[in-house]
Design an enzyme around this catalytic site. Structure first.
Site, short mmCIF file in Angstrom:
data_model
loop_
_atom_site.label_atom_id
_atom_site.label_comp_id
_atom_site.label_asym_id
_atom_site.label_seq_id
_atom_site.Cartn_x
_atom_site.Cartn_y
_atom_site.Cartn_z
N CYS A 134 0.82 -1.21 0.00
CA CYS A 134 0.00 0.00 0.00
C CYS A 134 0.86 1.26 0.00
CB CYS A 134 -0.93 -0.01 1.22
SG CYS A 134 -1.87 1.50 1.42
N CYS A 137 -0.55 4.09 2.18
CA CYS A 137 -0.31 3.92 3.61
C CYS A 137 1.13 4.24 3.99
CB CYS A 137 -0.60 2.47 4.03
SG CYS A 137 -2.19 1.82 3.51
N ASP A 138 2.07 3.78 3.20
CA ASP A 138 3.46 3.73 3.64
C ASP A 138 4.45 4.60 2.87
OD1 ASP A 138 2.70 1.90 5.59
OD2 ASP A 138 2.96 0.20 4.23
#
Length: 306
Positions: A134, A137-138
């Site tokens: 992701c 997300c990261d």
């Protein structure tokens, strides 16, 4: 018919499940939506959506999911956090087995979605230590760092482009010599000087001590092997259906995706499938929403005809 807890139970609260819930709630059905994590599904980790009708400027995946959830709940849809362990579809009443109890319904819509496929090269060792599925997300964790992205489809290319907002360099590793992504995404990727394409290659291993330090790749044509020094690796090589709870309760294809007809009905009367979990040539938010609308209306007709 035997007394049931609900008219309709929907499994999964991604775009398909939420849309089915909206239609069912508007039809004043006694409906329950089950989601094992949080409503939204895969679009929660999608940075920006440009091809969903009604949002010409685009919308974040989180915002779209939140709008769907709010609309569903305002119509009276009940959403419960619970994981489905198994199904018993042998009788007219559909039984859904949860961790702490079983519930029954006259009809069922399976919209459990799909999950990213693993490479199987030891990435589990580096989950949370450099490996991610992701970018949304990261990616911020890799500001001014070098990362490897694996894949060549829409998701891989779109997320690789997103990574360049943070990383100083992105290696995009693809097993062929051309991308499968939409042409507009390809054009953007080719124009991005932070992306270096590693053609005809596959990732074969990962290196690092406390965290990821490099990704081993092999050229399928020359057989040459080398290590790309990198702080992170993002993997987008396909998806697997979230159908482990089915236990052959309905017919699936060889990959585990549920087979359904034009009405979204599965091999079991009264049981419907919608969205990414279905055997379909295209997995997009718009197709999931279309599936779900058909499934919900057809489930309503099924119940009326009992």
């Amino acid at each position: 018919m035997t007394q049931t807890d609900y008219d309709l139970v929907i499994i999964g609260a991604g775009p398909a499940g939420l849309t089915a819930g909206i239609y069912a709630a508007r039809a004043r059905m006694n409906v329950l939506l089950l989601e094992k994590t949080v409503p939204g599904g895969q679009i929660l980790v999608t940075d920006w959506i440009e091809n969903y009708p009604g949002f010409p400027e685009g919308i974040s995946g989180y915002d779209l999911a939140e709008k769907m959830k709010i609309q569903a709940e305002e119509l009276g849809l009940k959403i419960e956090t619970a994981e489905v362990h198994s199904l018993n579809l042998s009788g007219q009443s559909k039984q859904i087995v949860l961790k702490d109890r079983s519930i029954t319904a006259k009809s069922l819509i399976i919209a459990s979605g799909a999950s990213p496929r693993n490479l199987g090269i030891g990435e589990d060792k580096f989950m949370g230590k450099g490996v991610s599925f992701c970018a949304t997300c990261d990616a911020p964790f890799f500001k001014e760092k070098t990362v490897v992205a694996v894949g060549g489809g829409d998701t891989a290319v779109q997320e690789a482009i997103f990574l360049t907002k943070f990383a100083k360099k992105v290696y995009l590793v693809h097993r062929r010599d051309e991308l499968r992504a939409a042409k507009i995404l390809q054009e953007r990727a080719f124009a991005n000087d932070k992306i270096e394409f590693v053609w005809d290659s596959v990732a074969t291993g990962m290196e690092g001590f406390f965290g990821l330090e490099g990704v081993k790749v092999k050229n399928l044509k020359t057989k040459e092997e080398r290590t790309l020094k990198a702080d992170g690796c993002f993997i987008w090589i396909g998806i697997l259906p979230n159908t482990s709870f089915l236990n052959n309760a309905v017919e699936t294809d060889e990959f585990g995706f549920i087979r359904a007809d034009a009405t979204m009905q599965t091999s079991v009367p009264g049981v419907f499938a919608a969205g990414d979990v279905r055997d379909t040539p295209l997995r997009q938010i718009s197709t999931a929403v279309g599936d779900a609308a058909i499934a919900a209306v057809c489930a309503e007709h099924f119940i009326e005809n009992l």
